[in-house]
Scaffold this motif. Structure first.
Motif, PDB file in Angstrom:
ATOM      1  N   ILE A  12       0.827  -1.203   0.000  1.00 30.81           N
ATOM      2  CA  ILE A  12       0.000   0.000   0.000  1.00 30.81           C
ATOM      3  C   ILE A  12       0.865   1.259   0.000  1.00 30.81           C
ATOM      4  O   ILE A  12       0.623   2.202  -0.758  1.00 30.81           O
ATOM      5  CB  ILE A  12      -0.973  -0.016   1.196  1.00 30.81           C
ATOM      6  CG1 ILE A  12      -2.010  -1.117   1.009  1.00 30.81           C
ATOM      7  CG2 ILE A  12      -1.669   1.337   1.364  1.00 30.81           C
ATOM      8  CD1 ILE A  12      -2.894  -1.358   2.205  1.00 30.81           C
ATOM      9  N   SER A  45      -0.370  -0.616  -7.791  1.00 24.59           N
ATOM     10  CA  SER A  45      -1.720  -0.269  -7.343  1.00 24.59           C
ATOM     11  C   SER A  45      -2.695  -1.416  -7.601  1.00 24.59           C
ATOM     12  O   SER A  45      -3.559  -1.710  -6.762  1.00 24.59           O
ATOM     13  CB  SER A  45      -2.192   1.004  -8.059  1.00 24.59           C
ATOM     14  OG  SER A  45      -3.446   1.409  -7.577  1.00 24.59           O
ATOM     15  N   THR A  49      -4.778  -3.591  -4.831  1.00 25.57           N
ATOM     16  CA  THR A  49      -6.221  -3.817  -4.914  1.00 25.57           C
ATOM     17  C   THR A  49      -6.549  -5.294  -4.724  1.00 25.57           C
ATOM     18  O   THR A  49      -7.474  -5.635  -3.979  1.00 25.57           O
ATOM     19  CB  THR A  49      -6.770  -3.323  -6.265  1.00 25.57           C
ATOM     20  OG1 THR A  49      -6.489  -1.933  -6.391  1.00 25.57           O
ATOM     21  CG2 THR A  49      -8.264  -3.540  -6.369  1.00 25.57           C
ATOM     22  N   LYS A  52      -6.301  -6.215  -1.175  1.00 24.87           N
ATOM     23  CA  LYS A  52      -7.380  -5.657  -0.348  1.00 24.87           C
ATOM     24  C   LYS A  52      -8.672  -6.449  -0.474  1.00 24.87           C
ATOM     25  O   LYS A  52      -9.533  -6.354   0.387  1.00 24.87           O
ATOM     26  CB  LYS A  52      -7.608  -4.192  -0.712  1.00 24.87           C
ATOM     27  CG  LYS A  52      -6.484  -3.293  -0.253  1.00 24.87           C
ATOM     28  CD  LYS A  52      -6.685  -1.868  -0.701  1.00 24.87           C
ATOM     29  CE  LYS A  52      -5.472  -1.037  -0.347  1.00 24.87           C
ATOM     30  NZ  LYS A  52      -5.587   0.340  -0.825  1.00 24.87           N
ATOM     31  N   SER A  62     -13.666   0.394   2.766  1.00 29.82           N
ATOM     32  CA  SER A  62     -13.233   1.756   2.424  1.00 29.82           C
ATOM     33  C   SER A  62     -11.860   1.740   1.775  1.00 29.82           C
ATOM     34  O   SER A  62     -11.601   2.477   0.815  1.00 29.82           O
ATOM     35  CB  SER A  62     -13.193   2.640   3.676  1.00 29.82           C
ATOM     36  OG  SER A  62     -14.477   2.767   4.218  1.00 29.82           O
ATOM     37  N   MET A  63     -10.983   0.884   2.276  1.00 29.07           N
ATOM     38  CA  MET A  63      -9.652   0.777   1.681  1.00 29.07           C
ATOM     39  C   MET A  63      -9.738   0.210   0.262  1.00 29.07           C
ATOM     40  O   MET A  63      -9.015   0.667  -0.622  1.00 29.07           O
ATOM     41  CB  MET A  63      -8.750  -0.091   2.547  1.00 29.07           C
ATOM     42  CG  MET A  63      -8.386   0.566   3.861  1.00 29.07           C
ATOM     43  SD  MET A  63      -7.388  -0.472   4.925  1.00 29.07           S
ATOM     44  CE  MET A  63      -5.885  -0.575   3.995  1.00 29.07           C
ATOM     45  N   THR A  66     -10.939   3.038  -2.064  1.00 23.56           N
ATOM     46  CA  THR A  66      -9.888   4.002  -2.412  1.00 23.56           C
ATOM     47  C   THR A  66      -8.918   3.400  -3.416  1.00 23.56           C
ATOM     48  O   THR A  66      -8.432   4.092  -4.310  1.00 23.56           O
ATOM     49  CB  THR A  66      -9.115   4.482  -1.164  1.00 23.56           C
ATOM     50  OG1 THR A  66      -8.508   3.367  -0.524  1.00 23.56           O
ATOM     51  CG2 THR A  66     -10.023   5.212  -0.192  1.00 23.56           C
ATOM     52  N   SER A  67      -8.640   2.122  -3.269  1.00 29.18           N
ATOM     53  CA  SER A  67      -7.736   1.458  -4.205  1.00 29.18           C
ATOM     54  C   SER A  67      -8.345   1.368  -5.601  1.00 29.18           C
ATOM     55  O   SER A  67      -7.642   1.551  -6.600  1.00 29.18           O
ATOM     56  CB  SER A  67      -7.393   0.065  -3.684  1.00 29.18           C
ATOM     57  OG  SER A  67      -6.316  -0.480  -4.378  1.00 29.18           O
ATOM     58  N   ASN A 110      -4.630   7.239  -2.835  1.00 28.94           N
ATOM     59  CA  ASN A 110      -3.624   6.444  -2.125  1.00 28.94           C
ATOM     60  C   ASN A 110      -3.317   7.021  -0.750  1.00 28.94           C
ATOM     61  O   ASN A 110      -3.083   6.275   0.200  1.00 28.94           O
ATOM     62  CB  ASN A 110      -2.347   6.329  -2.949  1.00 28.94           C
ATOM     63  CG  ASN A 110      -2.468   5.327  -4.066  1.00 28.94           C
ATOM     64  OD1 ASN A 110      -3.234   4.379  -3.982  1.00 28.94           O
ATOM     65  ND2 ASN A 110      -1.711   5.536  -5.122  1.00 28.94           N
ATOM     66  N   SER A 113      -6.012   5.916   1.498  1.00 30.90           N
ATOM     67  CA  SER A 113      -5.812   4.506   1.809  1.00 30.90           C
ATOM     68  C   SER A 113      -4.750   4.319   2.891  1.00 30.90           C
ATOM     69  O   SER A 113      -4.927   3.510   3.812  1.00 30.90           O
ATOM     70  CB  SER A 113      -5.416   3.749   0.536  1.00 30.90           C
ATOM     71  OG  SER A 113      -5.333   2.378   0.773  1.00 30.90           O
TER      72      SER A 113
END
Length: 126
Positions: A12, A45, A49, A52, A62-63, A66-67, A110, A113
């Motif tokens: 991340i 990235s 993802t 996550k 939520s993370m 954002t990803s 990011n 995140s």
């Protein structure tokens, strides 16, 4: 210390730092921005993802969101650069600014995140 959590946080933060490395420089001068660094930021990235998707923490959704936003922004930046460069001519100031501004949007996602990651780590009970 969990190796899995360390790797998760590493990827991340790496996604953020590669993105910031790409956007650093004059927004109007595309020579300050490396296409390979944009590619690396996009790949890392996308890896973040995928990682996550397995996160079942309270802030996991939520993370992930954002990803996904960062991925969308970076894909748009890479597609724009590819489209603009397909003619063989160098990118204009406006075209370069478009690519970099899309990447700045990804950097903002990011940052959110990473902030969520820090909040989650601070709330962990031992």
């Amino acid at each position: 210390m969990s190796t899995e959590r360390v790797l998760f946080a590493f990827v991340i933060v790496l996604a953020l730092t590669l993105n910031v490395g790409f956007i650093a420089g004059d927004i109007n001068d595309i020579n300050h921005h490396n296409v390979y660094e944009l590619f690396a930021a996009l790949v890392v990235s996308l890896i973040a993802t995928v990682m996550k998707f397995g996160d079942r923490s309270p802030l996991g959704s939520s993370m992930l969101a954002t990803s996904l936003v960062a991925d969308l922004q970076l894909i748009a930046a890479a597609a724009a650069w590819g489209f603009y460069a397909s003619g063989g001519a160098a990118l204009t100031m406006h075209q370069g600014a478009t690519v970099v501004s899309l990447s700045i949007g990804a950097a903002v996602a990011n940052v959110v995140s990473v902030v969520l990651l820090i909040i989650e780590m601070a709330n962990l009970r031992r």
